[in-house]
Design an enzyme around this catalytic site. Structure first.
Site, PDB file in Angstrom:
ATOM      1  N   ASP A 142      48.267  40.946  48.495  1.00  0.00           N
ATOM      2  CA  ASP A 142      47.186  40.060  48.916  1.00  0.00           C
ATOM      3  C   ASP A 142      46.180  40.884  49.713  1.00  0.00           C
ATOM      4  OD1 ASP A 142      48.768  38.023  47.941  1.00  0.00           O
ATOM      5  OD2 ASP A 142      48.779  36.849  49.784  1.00  0.00           O
ATOM      6  N   HIS A 174      53.904  45.014  46.064  1.00  0.00           N
ATOM      7  CA  HIS A 174      54.686  44.847  44.842  1.00  0.00           C
ATOM      8  C   HIS A 174      54.149  45.737  43.729  1.00  0.00           C
ATOM      9  CE1 HIS A 174      56.823  41.029  46.133  1.00  0.00           C
ATOM     10  NE2 HIS A 174      55.920  41.208  47.091  1.00  0.00           N
ATOM     11  N   SER A 192      47.284  47.150  56.572  1.00  0.00           N
ATOM     12  CA  SER A 192      46.744  48.433  56.141  1.00  0.00           C
ATOM     13  C   SER A 192      46.166  48.332  54.742  1.00  0.00           C
ATOM     14  CB  SER A 192      47.814  49.519  56.211  1.00  0.00           C
ATOM     15  OG  SER A 192      47.211  50.787  56.179  1.00  0.00           O
TER      16      SER A 192
END
Length: 278
Positions: free
Chosen positions: A88, A145, A247
């Protein structure tokens, strides 16, 4: 001087690692009154949607770090076809790698070799490939992911500074992603070599991978190749790592990617289709 440029400039003399490690200790605190206060204040400040979390009760998390790296409910992030977003966040930049160079922001670019810790041989694989950068803001889901299935070839720790990686800093600090501490993960995929670079940042207390646990911070030193004993294969959409505080992820491919109708600085979600190979 603009506020954004001033914010970038004042970061140069700051003791990045000391500040980040101190914040890391606070984020690991398990005193109920303190960690609950931190978590609730954070949720209010950044308008975090706890309805997506596997555990929606803020007080159930043993520490702020456990809250920050919280898993989501099953099905909260459907995995699209083709190349998908690893996290995200904000799709800062994306596109072709022109003669080994990637765009950081308007007026700034950096080389694949610098990003990969000076590894010219590895950088050559991506000389005319494609890249995408996703910035994870404080309110985002902070697990990373796999954008495609892959088998881990090598993991490299590259030491560096810990500048903030928000928009203001990316526009004013040259070679930002090649300056900061980072973890470089090389994979073999059906589309050729892929690298996922997890970039550290100001107050990022640690970076973890699913196969080796917490990696950063490491004792001071040069570039380190980190060994692992078993073959690591991860399917598309599987978690590969996480940030303890926010980050950036930079991913690069040796093949060209036909990106969807996307725009720099747009919001994306983990599993969202970004494009296809061809």
């Amino acid at each position: 001087m603009t506020p954004a440029k001033l914010f970038a400039l004042i970061q140069y003399p700051l003791p990045h690692h000391l500040l980040s490690r101190l914040i890391g200790r606070l984020a690991d605190c398990r005193l109920p009154w303190l960690k609950d206060a931190l978590i609730r204040a954070f949720i209010r400040q950044f308008k975090v949607d706890m309805g997506e979390a596997q555990e929606p009760d803020p007080s159930a998390y043993p520490s702020f770090n456990d809250f920050f790296t919280r898993p989501l409910k099953d099905g909260a992030r459907p995995i699209g076809k083709g190349l998908t977003s690893p996290a995200d966040g904000t799709l800062s930049q994306f596109g072709p790698i022109g003669h080994g160079r990637m765009i950081q922001a308007k007026g700034h670019d950096f080389t694949a070799a610098d990003l990969l810790g000076g590894d010219l041989e590895a950088a050559e694989r991506y000389r005319d490939g494609s890249f995408a950068t996703v910035y994870l803001s404080p309110r985002d889901y902070h697990r990373v992911h796999m954008p495609v299935a892959g088998t881990l070839r090598e993991m490299v720790y590259v030491p560096g500074r810990l500048f903030s990686v928000n928009t203001a800093t990316t526009h004013h600090v040259p070679n930002l992603f090649a300056r900061n501490e980072r973890l470089v993960c090389h994979f073999d995929t059906e589309h050729g070599p892929m690298v996922l670079v997890l970039v550290g940042a100001m107050i990022v207390a640690a970076i973890e991978t699913v196969w080796a646990g917490q990696i950063t911070p490491l004792p001071r030193g040069g570039v380190q190749r980190i060994r692992f004993d078993t073959l690591v294969h991860l399917e598309k959409g599987e978690e590969m790592g996480r940030f303890k505080l926010g980050s950036t992820v930079v991913m690069a491919f040796s093949e060209s990617v036909a990106f969807n109708d996307l725009a720099a600085e747009q919001m994306v979600r983990m599993g969202q289709r970004l494009g296809g190979f061809g």
